[in-house]
Design a protein around this motif. Structure first.
Motif, PDB file in Angstrom:
ATOM      1  N   UNK A  54       5.166  -3.445   2.808  1.00 21.42           N
ATOM      2  CA  UNK A  54       4.799  -4.189   2.906  1.00 21.42           C
ATOM      3  C   UNK A  54       5.838  -4.975   3.844  1.00 21.42           C
ATOM      4  N   UNK A  55       7.249  -4.038   3.744  1.00 26.59           N
ATOM      5  CA  UNK A  55       7.983  -5.046   5.430  1.00 26.59           C
ATOM      6  C   UNK A  55       7.318  -4.843   6.444  1.00 26.59           C
ATOM      7  N   UNK A 102      -6.357  -5.843   2.210  1.00 34.20           N
ATOM      8  CA  UNK A 102      -6.415  -5.848   3.185  1.00 34.20           C
ATOM      9  C   UNK A 102      -4.841  -4.050   3.106  1.00 34.20           C
ATOM     10  N   UNK A 103      -4.373  -5.045   2.198  1.00 35.02           N
ATOM     11  CA  UNK A 103      -2.681  -4.350   2.415  1.00 35.02           C
ATOM     12  C   UNK A 103      -3.308  -2.730   1.298  1.00 35.02           C
ATOM     13  N   UNK A 104      -3.695  -3.180   0.566  1.00 36.74           N
ATOM     14  CA  UNK A 104      -4.031  -2.120  -0.614  1.00 36.74           C
ATOM     15  C   UNK A 104      -4.662  -1.125   0.530  1.00 36.74           C
ATOM     16  N   UNK A 127       0.095  -5.961  -2.967  1.00 36.11           N
ATOM     17  CA  UNK A 127      -0.898  -6.864  -1.818  1.00 36.11           C
ATOM     18  C   UNK A 127      -0.719  -8.091  -2.389  1.00 36.11           C
ATOM     19  N   UNK A 128      -1.758  -8.151  -3.540  1.00 34.36           N
ATOM     20  CA  UNK A 128      -2.320  -9.765  -3.732  1.00 34.36           C
ATOM     21  C   UNK A 128      -1.387 -10.571  -3.682  1.00 34.36           C
ATOM     22  N   UNK A 166       0.307 -11.383  -0.198  1.00 33.07           N
ATOM     23  CA  UNK A 166      -0.757 -11.788   1.086  1.00 33.07           C
ATOM     24  C   UNK A 166      -1.306 -12.557   0.230  1.00 33.07           C
ATOM     25  N   UNK A 167      -2.072 -13.127  -0.710  1.00 37.34           N
ATOM     26  CA  UNK A 167      -3.547 -13.417  -1.560  1.00 37.34           C
ATOM     27  C   UNK A 167      -4.580 -12.558  -1.174  1.00 37.34           C
ATOM     28  N   UNK A 168      -5.129 -13.387  -1.307  1.00 38.93           N
ATOM     29  CA  UNK A 168      -6.675 -13.287  -1.202  1.00 38.93           C
ATOM     30  C   UNK A 168      -7.691 -13.885  -0.280  1.00 38.93           C
TER      31      UNK A 168
END
Length: 287
Positions: A38-39, A70-72, A145-146, A149-151
């Motif tokens: 995340x960082x 994307x993060x997930x 992630x959501x 960073x949202x969707x």
């Protein structure tokens, strides 16, 4: 003993796994992994996306593809190809050797219970425990992630070079979510092929350390050899290679031939390892 008795004993094994605090260290490691990812993406995400996607002319800012999914996905591979194998090796490596070491195995078998049944009960419990952790890891990665960073309405999935020549795949959020869910369940199943190897070693050793370290060593040797440029002849049969087979769920069409080959190889690893564990444990002198 009846089927209900089998599942009752599986439940007992699950309660034992749940009561051991060390089995939840993997959850702490996964949380640390998410925080570091995340960082990293929060601080350098835009430059990372531009560097990797800037050579493609989308006519849009590449950073728009950096979202919760994307993060997930970014956290998925290190979670299930590094953390989860260690976790599974610890659980399965301790299953028989740990009880032998503690002296509880002799008491259990003194009641005339089947050794084959015990192996199957423990393996089933380990898979269910692993499945719960896999689902938890998948949900937590997606939620974190959501939340940050949202969707995005457009999902861009980066592919490795072996994914049938694809550098990336563009898909809808629903298609990406299906690929993510299928990947989580695939990793939970593929991890149990390594669990079978660890249980086989657990039937040989009298101490859980030997079985656990042996299984972890086996996995990471496969992982290292997979990256060697001269290992083409053995690469398709390496367990780590097959465990990393979830990329098929991110392709526009599922390559059923590749998927079937992966599942057959995982089944072969699991079946052979369990049969060896049953044979060795069935003839082992329990003192």
């Amino acid at each position: 003993m009846s089927t209900s008795g089998f599942w009752r004993e599986v439940g007992y094994e699950l309660s034992k796994l749940k009561s051991q605090k060390k089995n939840f260290v993997a959850a702490g490691g996964h949380l640390l992994l998410l925080l570091l990812c995340l960082f990293g993406l929060w601080s350098r995400g835009s430059s990372f996306m531009s560097r990797n996607l800037g050579r493609f002319d989308y006519g849009v800012d590449p950073s728009m593809f950096l979202d919760g999914l994307f993060f997930a996905r970014a956290a998925l591979l290190p979670t299930f190809l590094v953390l989860m194998p260690i976790f599974v090796c610890t659980l399965a490596g301790e299953s028989l050797a740990g009880e032998y070491q503690d002296g509880t195995l002799k008491l259990y078998l003194a009641r005339g219970r089947s050794r084959t049944r015990l192996v199957l009960i423990k393996f089933t419990a380990i898979y269910l425990f692993t499945l719960l952790f896999s689902v938890y890891f998948g949900i937590l990665g997606l939620a974190v992630g959501t939340g940050v960073f949202g969707w995005s309405d457009s999902q861009l999935v980066l592919m490795n070079s072996r994914a049938l020549g694809s550098d990336f795949v563009l898909m809808t959020p629903w298609a990406a979510m299906k690929g993510y869910i299928c990947s989580v369940f695939y990793f939970s199943l593929s991890g149990m092929a390594l669990g079978g190897v660890a249980m086989f070693l657990s039937s040989i050793f009298n101490r859980m350390t030997g079985a656990t370290v042996g299984a972890i060593t086996f996995y990471f040797v496969c992982y290292i050899v997979d990256g060697l440029p001269f290992a083409d002849a053995v690469r398709p049969y390496l367990l780590s290679r097959t465990m990393d087979g979830a990329f098929v769920f991110w392709l526009p069409e599922l390559p059923w031939g590749q998927f079937t080959a992966n599942m057959l190889l995982l089944a072969a690893y699991t079946t052979v390892s369990l049969l060896l564990a049953i044979c060795i444990f069935g003839n082992k002198d329990i003192r």
